[in-house]
Each structure stands twice: as C-alpha cells, then as structure tokens.
Enzyme design. Structure first.
Site, PDB file in Angstrom:
ATOM      1  N   GLU A 137       0.836  -1.215   0.000  1.00 52.63           N
ATOM      2  CA  GLU A 137       0.000   0.000   0.000  1.00 52.63           C
ATOM      3  C   GLU A 137       0.868   1.260   0.000  1.00 52.63           C
ATOM      4  OE1 GLU A 137      -3.113  -0.196  -0.587  1.00 52.63           O
ATOM      5  OE2 GLU A 137      -3.103  -2.372  -0.385  1.00 52.63           O
ATOM      6  N   ASP A 205       3.970  -4.404  -5.906  1.00 52.57           N
ATOM      7  CA  ASP A 205       4.593  -5.627  -5.377  1.00 52.57           C
ATOM      8  C   ASP A 205       6.112  -5.524  -5.404  1.00 52.57           C
ATOM      9  OD1 ASP A 205       2.136  -6.797  -4.990  1.00 52.57           O
ATOM     10  OD2 ASP A 205       2.230  -8.082  -6.770  1.00 52.57           O
TER      11      ASP A 205
END
Ligand SMILES: [Zn+2]
EC number: 3.4.-.-
Length: 489
Positions: A137, A205
């Site tokens: 996030e 990621d």
C-alpha cells in the site's frame, strides 16, 4: 484504555495533519485548486492529493467503524513508519488507520493515508506478512498510483471529479458496490482502468518487496500472504475483498515468490515481533467478541509456542478476563508479567484499565505518571492518565494534560472526546460545545461544528479571549468547508 470499537466511528490518530499548520492546508490555501476539467493530464499536485486525503479520512471517520484504540493505533503507525523510512520518493506524511472489518482488505487513500482492516490480523501469521500488505500500500502511495489513475481517467473522459472521487472512495470501502458505481460512471473505460490497475499492482509488489526487505522483514512474507488470499478464494464462495481492489492473477504470486528467492536468505525468527503478537491478540479479543472459540484456539496454540507467543497468550487471557469483569483473576495473571517488564506499555495499559474498573484511581495515576517519565509524551499513556484523572475527579490536572494533548494531537478524536467528558463533568458548557465541535469537524460535519462553536461563543463574555478563539475557529472551519465543498457530490 480499552474502547470496544463501535459502529460509531471514532479513530485515534497520532496525527501529522495538524489543523492549523498542516502542509495540506497551509500550502494549498495559497493557490486554489487547479481546474482539472480544462487541464487534463496536469499533474495532480502533492498538496492537492494531501487535501483530498484529509477530506476522505474525515468521511471515513464519519462512516466506517474505525478502531478507537490508542495502543493498536500506536502499533500500526510505528510499524507503518518503519516501512516508510525505508521507502523512496516519500512526498506525503503517512498515517495508518484500522477499521473493524473481518474481511481481508487494505487500501491507500490519497495523500499517504493507509487503511487496514482488522481482518488482516486474523490471517497474518507473522509481522512480515502483515508488513508485506502495508509495504504494498505504501508503494501505491509513493508511486502516486491513485493520482495517476485520476489523471488517466480525466484524459479519457472529463467527468466531474466529485463523481469519480466518490466512486473510488466507495470502491475502497465496499469494492463490489464501488466497482458497479465506477463502471456506471465510466462506462466503457472500465477495461482500461483494470489493466492500469494490474500494472500498478506489479509495481506495488516489486517496490513493496524492496521496502519490506530493506526494513528487515522477510521478503517471503509477501508471497506467503498472497498464498493466504489464494487459499481464501479457493475455500470460500466469495473472493476476499482485497482481490477486487488489488487483482491477483497467478503471475503476481509466482513473480513475488521468484523475486523473494533472489533476496539473500534472512533469518527472521518465526514470531519475530512481540508487539505483533500482542497487537494480534488484542485485535482478536476486542474486535470479535462473538468469536470466543476462535480466540481460545489461538491463545491455546500460543501458550504452547515460543516464549514470545506464551507471553502473548497470557496477555490475551488478561484481556479476556477483564472483558468478563473478572478483574481479580486478571490481576493475578498480569501482576507477575508487569513485575518482569515494568515498562511494557501493553501491560501498563491493561493494569491501568483494571485499576480504574476497581476504582483504584490513585494507583493507576501513580503508575502512569511513573511510566511517562520513561516514555515521554507517549500518546497511549497520556490518554490513559487523562482518563484516570477524570475518573479520580482531578479535574485541573486532567484539563492541563488534555489541553496539551489536543494541541499536539488535534486529529485524535479520543483526546477531544475525553475533553468533552471533562468539560461536561466540570459544568463548563462552552468548553463542552467546542470540544464536541472538534469531534464533528474531524468527521467532516462542518456545519454542526460551526453551530456548536457559535453556541459556545454566545455563552462567554463579549470580547473575551475565549470568544475571540471560538470565532477564529469558526472562520477556519468555514474556509475548510468552502474548500472541501468541491469534493462533495
Ligand atoms: Zn494494490
């Protein structure tokens, strides 16, 4: 201090976005917001992003079951900032929020605001797994994915910002409904959005794993947690919410596994963080009172585990006993723990709660004052002490402490609610109204806040300092209301 999370929405934040001098408010007030409708593709300014984030968080406070728990908020913010410190391109302050929701989900709102569902703690088995979600996030924020998404959308179709913003907010809070609204708003552009999102996912990621590794966590925490999501999809009829806002094709999992394998092997002990275990036990205990069997099972497992897990199991027992109002028993378990670790804030907090329930206020006050000498300005201890002062009817001390606390932590609703309680007990109606006005303002309810402040202003002496202060605050809130009206539908 334990506050069982209620649907009624209060969150504790040890906030960076101060009312008077937040970067958002001071800087962006100099130049009004750019007219995006005519300058599609222009970069959404950082200040504007921060301001939107502030707007969103107020909406979330008003509408979502935020967990109002100083200890847990301290924990997730400490963990979050440890990760942020190892991220590049940090342009906004970061703030982490916890919502009482059993579904696995997390999302980044504009301007460095990251919202975590309590369900993450149920499914994360260790801190690296939880941190992997947070690092992902954080990367969405540092890479400004949401801002880029908005610009991209604007380029494709000059829709009203409010509609798109509203849909995004809804999508985050309730992905299924939000997605429907968003596709309604955007019609044929949905496909473009989803592919845009997937490339963002890959980037989040990749960068998230760097952050994770550089912060000393196990990079395998990321694929391990993704595996949990995949398993959830397999065993349940409804996929985890998280997959709607963060699509997870097989390639993401295998990419993450391959990438983690390239990092040098790290020996992060199985239950590396005592605080993680305490936080996990605490969240499970206070957010899921209907799942006692499940909690018992976790505590039983922990009590047969490592030394750290055993300690967390004992802490969980103390919380369960306290919840059942078996204070004497709770104390029997907690006392030896506190003797061994007199500076442990989780234990101090638990013992203080028990003392207050047993009306042993002076004991609680002495313990907290002592602890504050060691952990100066610690928000958890300050909030607990203010509460103990109020219960003990030491109103001047409570007032002095809360005045300083709310000045330093103006975005923490807990400080304002204690201030409101204190003023009420003291019979100071104007102070009660202005404290409550701050609670309303933190939920974006500016009209109500202004109304309460006006009532307070009418109660105090004409031209007094208090009146000048209340009137100045009314002006500030009017300006804020005016500026935020553009985001309201
Ligand atoms: Zn994502």
């Amino acid at each position: 201090m334990i506050k069982t999370p209620k649907k009624s929405l209060i969150v504790t934040l040890i906030s960076l976005l101060l009312f008077g001098n937040s970067p958002a408010l001071s800087v962006s007030s100099e130049n009004s917001l750019p007219d995006i409708g005519t300058s599609a593709g222009a970069t959404l300014s950082i200040n504007q992003e921060i301001e939107m984030g502030d707007f969103f968080i107020r909406q979330i406070r008003a509408g979502a079951p935020l967990i109002d728990d100083p200890l847990l908020n301290q924990y997730i913010n400490k963990l979050g900032h440890k990760l942020v410190n190892h991220a590049d391109s940090v342009k906004t302050p970061f703030q982490f929020y916890l919502i009482n929701n059993p579904a696995i989900n997390a999302y980044a709102v504009f301007g460095g605001n990251v919202v975590l569902h309590s369900g993450l703690f149920r499914y994360s088995r260790n801190e690296s797994e939880l941190a992997s979600v947070m690092a992902h996030e954080i990367s969405h924020v540092t890479q400004r994915h949401l801002a880029r998404f908005m610009e991209d959308t604007q380029r494709k179709a000059p829709f009203a910002w409010a509609g798109i913003l509203g849909s995004i907010l809804l999508m985050m809070a309730n992905p299924q409904a939000g997605m429907a609204t968003l596709s309604g708003t955007l019609g044929g552009f949905q496909q473009g959005i989803i592919s845009f999102t997937q490339s963002n996912e890959q980037e989040a990621d990749r960068i998230g794993m760097q952050i994770l590794n550089n912060s000393g966590f196990n990079p395998h925490g990321m694929p391990d947690f993704m595996q949990i999501l995949v398993d959830q999809t397999r065993y349940s009829s409804k996929p985890p919410e998280m997959l709607l806002t963060h699509p997870l094709p097989d390639s993401r999992l295998s990419d993450a596994r391959n990438r983690a394998n390239q990092y040098p092997k790290k020996t992060v002990p199985e239950s590396e963080s005592q605080d993680f275990l305490f936080a996990r036990v605490r969240i499970l205990t206070i957010s899921a009172t209907d799942q006692l069997n499940y909690i018992e099972q976790i505590l039983n497992n922990y009590s047969q585990g490592t030394t750290k897990e055993q300690l967390a199991a004992s802490y969980g027992r103390v919380l369960l006993l306290s919840q059942a109002q078996k204070y004497a028993e709770a104390k029997t378990v907690l006392s030896p723990l506190l003797d061994k670790q007199p500076d442990n804030i989780w234990f101090i907090d638990a013992m203080t709660d028990i003392d207050i329930e047993q009306k042993q206020y002076e004991q609680a006050i002495t313990r907290l004052q002592h602890a504050l000498q060691k952990h100066q300005n610690n928000p958890v201890l300050q909030i607990n002490l203010a509460n103990a002062y109020i219960q003990a009817k030491h109103y001047p001390q409570a007032s002095q402490l809360l005045f300083r606390y709310t000045f330093n932590n103006p975005n923490d609703p807990t400080g304002w609610s204690l201030m409101t309680e204190l003023a009420k007990k003291q019979g100071k109606r104007d102070k009660e109204l202005v404290s409550y006005a701050e609670t309303m303002a933190l939920q974006g309810k500016f009209d109500m806040a202004i109304n309460y402040l006006s009532q307070a202003s009418a109660l105090v002496a004409l031209n007094s300092n208090d009146q000048a202060r209340y009137d100045a605050r009314i002006d500030q809130l009017r300006q804020l209301k005016q500026r935020y009206s553009q985001y309201d539908k």
